[in-house]
Design a protein around this motif. Structure first.
Motif, short mmCIF file in Angstrom:
data_model
loop_
_atom_site.label_atom_id
_atom_site.label_comp_id
_atom_site.label_asym_id
_atom_site.label_seq_id
_atom_site.Cartn_x
_atom_site.Cartn_y
_atom_site.Cartn_z
N MET A 118 0.86 -1.19 0.00
CA MET A 118 0.00 0.00 0.00
C MET A 118 0.89 1.23 0.00
SD MET A 118 -2.89 -1.08 2.77
CE MET A 118 -3.72 -2.67 2.69
N TYR A 119 0.48 2.25 -0.73
CA TYR A 119 1.33 3.43 -0.87
C TYR A 119 1.58 4.11 0.47
CZ TYR A 119 -2.90 6.32 -0.55
OH TYR A 119 -4.05 6.92 -0.12
N ASP A 120 0.61 3.99 1.41
CA ASP A 120 0.75 4.59 2.73
C ASP A 120 0.95 3.53 3.81
OD1 ASP A 120 -1.67 3.43 2.60
OD2 ASP A 120 -2.85 5.19 3.09
N LYS A 121 1.19 2.28 3.38
CA LYS A 121 1.37 1.13 4.29
C LYS A 121 0.11 0.85 5.11
CE LYS A 121 6.27 2.16 4.62
NZ LYS A 121 7.39 2.51 5.49
N GLY A 122 -1.04 1.32 4.66
CA GLY A 122 -2.30 1.05 5.34
C GLY A 122 -2.57 1.94 6.53
N LEU A 123 -1.88 3.07 6.64
CA LEU A 123 -2.01 3.93 7.82
C LEU A 123 -2.73 5.24 7.53
CD1 LEU A 123 1.58 3.45 9.30
CD2 LEU A 123 -0.52 2.33 10.01
N SER A 124 -3.32 5.41 6.35
CA SER A 124 -3.94 6.67 6.02
C SER A 124 -5.35 6.76 6.61
CB SER A 124 -4.03 6.82 4.50
OG SER A 124 -4.89 5.83 3.97
N THR A 125 -5.85 7.96 6.71
CA THR A 125 -7.20 8.20 7.18
C THR A 125 -8.14 8.31 5.97
OG1 THR A 125 -6.38 9.40 9.10
CG2 THR A 125 -8.68 9.75 8.50
N VAL A 126 -9.23 7.55 6.02
CA VAL A 126 -10.18 7.52 4.91
C VAL A 126 -11.46 8.20 5.35
CG1 VAL A 126 -11.48 6.06 3.31
CG2 VAL A 126 -9.21 5.37 4.07
N ILE A 127 -11.90 9.18 4.58
CA ILE A 127 -13.17 9.86 4.85
C ILE A 127 -14.28 9.05 4.20
CG2 ILE A 127 -14.45 12.01 4.59
CD1 ILE A 127 -11.80 13.47 4.37
N GLY A 128 -15.16 8.49 5.02
CA GLY A 128 -16.14 7.53 4.54
C GLY A 128 -17.31 8.14 3.80
N THR A 129 -18.42 7.39 3.76
CA THR A 129 -19.61 7.82 3.03
C THR A 129 -20.33 8.93 3.78
OG1 THR A 129 -20.88 6.08 4.12
CG2 THR A 129 -19.89 5.54 1.99
N ASN A 130 -21.32 9.49 3.11
CA ASN A 130 -22.05 10.63 3.68
C ASN A 130 -23.14 10.16 4.64
OD1 ASN A 130 -20.56 12.54 2.20
ND2 ASN A 130 -21.86 12.19 0.40
N LYS A 131 -22.74 9.40 5.66
CA LYS A 131 -23.66 8.93 6.70
C LYS A 131 -23.01 9.09 8.06
CE LYS A 131 -26.10 5.54 3.83
NZ LYS A 131 -26.49 4.12 3.68
N ASP A 132 -23.85 9.28 9.09
CA ASP A 132 -23.31 9.40 10.44
C ASP A 132 -23.18 8.03 11.07
OD1 ASP A 132 -25.88 8.69 10.97
OD2 ASP A 132 -26.49 10.62 11.80
N SER A 133 -22.85 7.99 12.37
CA SER A 133 -22.63 6.71 13.05
C SER A 133 -23.89 5.88 13.16
CB SER A 133 -22.05 6.97 14.46
OG SER A 133 -22.95 7.78 15.21
N SER A 134 -25.05 6.52 13.09
CA SER A 134 -26.32 5.79 13.18
C SER A 134 -26.83 5.33 11.83
CB SER A 134 -27.39 6.69 13.83
OG SER A 134 -26.97 7.12 15.12
N GLY A 135 -26.14 5.68 10.76
CA GLY A 135 -26.57 5.28 9.43
C GLY A 135 -27.48 6.28 8.75
N ASN A 136 -27.71 7.40 9.39
CA ASN A 136 -28.57 8.43 8.79
C ASN A 136 -27.77 9.32 7.85
OD1 ASN A 136 -30.74 7.52 10.39
ND2 ASN A 136 -30.02 8.76 12.11
N TYR B 32 -21.56 18.79 1.92
CA TYR B 32 -20.71 19.63 1.09
C TYR B 32 -19.33 19.83 1.74
CZ TYR B 32 -18.91 23.84 -1.14
OH TYR B 32 -18.11 24.75 -1.78
N GLU B 33 -19.31 20.03 3.06
CA GLU B 33 -18.03 20.20 3.76
C GLU B 33 -17.16 18.95 3.65
OE1 GLU B 33 -19.05 21.27 7.70
OE2 GLU B 33 -19.71 23.31 7.18
N PHE B 34 -17.78 17.78 3.79
CA PHE B 34 -17.00 16.54 3.69
C PHE B 34 -16.51 16.30 2.27
CE2 PHE B 34 -18.70 15.46 7.85
CZ PHE B 34 -17.65 14.76 8.41
N ASN B 35 -17.27 16.69 1.28
CA ASN B 35 -16.81 16.57 -0.10
C ASN B 35 -15.59 17.45 -0.34
OD1 ASN B 35 -18.75 14.72 -0.84
ND2 ASN B 35 -20.21 16.29 -1.50
N ARG B 36 -15.61 18.67 0.23
CA ARG B 36 -14.45 19.55 0.10
C ARG B 36 -13.24 18.97 0.83
NH1 ARG B 36 -13.68 22.46 -3.73
NH2 ARG B 36 -12.26 23.76 -2.51
N LEU B 37 -13.48 18.32 1.99
CA LEU B 37 -12.37 17.70 2.72
C LEU B 37 -11.75 16.57 1.90
CD1 LEU B 37 -13.78 17.53 6.36
CD2 LEU B 37 -11.84 18.89 5.56
N ARG B 38 -12.60 15.78 1.24
CA ARG B 38 -12.07 14.70 0.40
C ARG B 38 -11.24 15.26 -0.75
NH1 ARG B 38 -17.46 12.95 0.76
NH2 ARG B 38 -17.75 11.29 2.30
#
Length: 306
Positions: free
Chosen positions: A74-92, A100-106
């Motif tokens: 892996m280019y980062d040896k598997g230690l990178s932070t991945v910004i997931g899908t547009n859902k919260d911890s409850s699945g909502n 929009y903010e998370f898309n800009r962060l990605r």
């Protein structure tokens, strides 16, 4: 002299008398020790093991404390932070403003990666594709990624393509682990010329000081016979012929693939299997003239025609 953990895998003792001794890694204490004088070269090595030994999803949830083990492929040896899908911890779903903010962060996370990181990502994607096509084990791929990283650190990428260097690293790893893959196989899968692959391989061996042993010829007998669906008796007789050739010392300095193909061809004649030299040539990647000449020498030296 003691240093904290770094990404330098080739740490060595500076004493002249200790250069011939290997380093010893103590995983429990997290230290790398000189095998000659016992000096601690590196300390505080991070634990990269994977602790989960469960065999069900419930065991995985209960036992998993760490993520998957780090990998050099892996280019980062598997230690990178991945910004997931547009859902919260409850699945909502997230609100539109937060989405929009998370898309800009990605976007900025992708743009902030260095050029070296992007190059490693492309190289290891190609490496995984070659692994799938050639059926190469994971430990060999890890070794190939390690050699490629050393190549990049040695600044050998200037004037050379990424595909040729990753292919040369994979071939060197196959040679070190005795996995029978020829230069033609690697060049075909990597979509590069064999001439360029050989040139870059020689450069890597010279600059990195690699010591690659010759392939075991018997492994090519198994590979060619399995691909051509030859009889088991033919394969076993080819092993016997090869063993006799080694005793007569007629294999020294000869191409291992040509020697394997010639031994199989002679064994096919002895067992009544009608397989042409052209088919052996296509399967092994060696010219039929070379196979014919090697077969003539084998018959003459072992007196198989009498």
């Amino acid at each position: 002299m003691v240093e904290n953990y770094s990404n330098d895998y080739d740490v060595k003792c500076q004493l002249d008398t200790c250069k011939t001794y290997p380093t010893i890694t103590d995983s429990e204490r997290g230290e790398i020790i000189c095998g000659g004088c016992g000096l601690i070269l590196v300390q505080n090595i991070a634990d990269i093991s994977y602790e989960n030994n469960g065999y069900s999803q419930e065991d995985f949830i209960k036992l998993a404390r760490t993520g998957p083990a780090t990998s050099l492929t892996m280019y980062d040896k598997g230690l990178s932070t991945v910004i997931g899908t547009n859902k919260d911890s409850s699945g909502n779903l997230l609100p539109n403003k937060t989405k929009y903010e998370f898309n800009r962060l990605r976007t900025w996370d992708q743009r902030s990666k260095s050029r070296k990181t992007a190059t490693l990502s492309k190289a290891f994607t190609l490496l995984h594709g070659m692994k799938t096509k050639l059926g190469i084990p994971d430990n060999v791929v890890e070794n190939a990624a390690y050699i490629y990283r050393k190549t990049v650190n040695a600044k050998l990428t200037r004037g050379r393509t990424m595909a040729s260097l990753i292919s040369a690293s994979l071939y060197a790893a196959c040679r070190e682990n005795d996995i029978p893959r020829t230069l033609d196989d690697i060049a075909s899968v990597g979509n590069i010329e064999r001439r360029i692959l050989s040139r870059d391989l020689r450069t890597i061996i010279k600059k990195l000081g690699l010591n690659l042993n010759q392939y075991d010829t018997a492994s090519f007998i198994s590979k060619i016979s399995n691909n051509m669906n030859l009889k088991e008796k033919t394969k076993r007789d080819a092993f016997k012929i090869l063993k006799q050739c080694e005793k007569e010392q007629i294999t020294a300095g000869k191409h291992p693939v040509a020697q394997a193909a010639a031994s199989l061809y002679v064994s096919c004649i002895m067992n009544g299997e009608k397989v042409s030299q052209k088919k052996f040539s296509i399967e092994s990647g060696v010219s039929d003239v070379t196979i014919r000449n090697r077969a003539i020498v084998i018959k003459k030296m072992l007196k198989l025609g009498e």
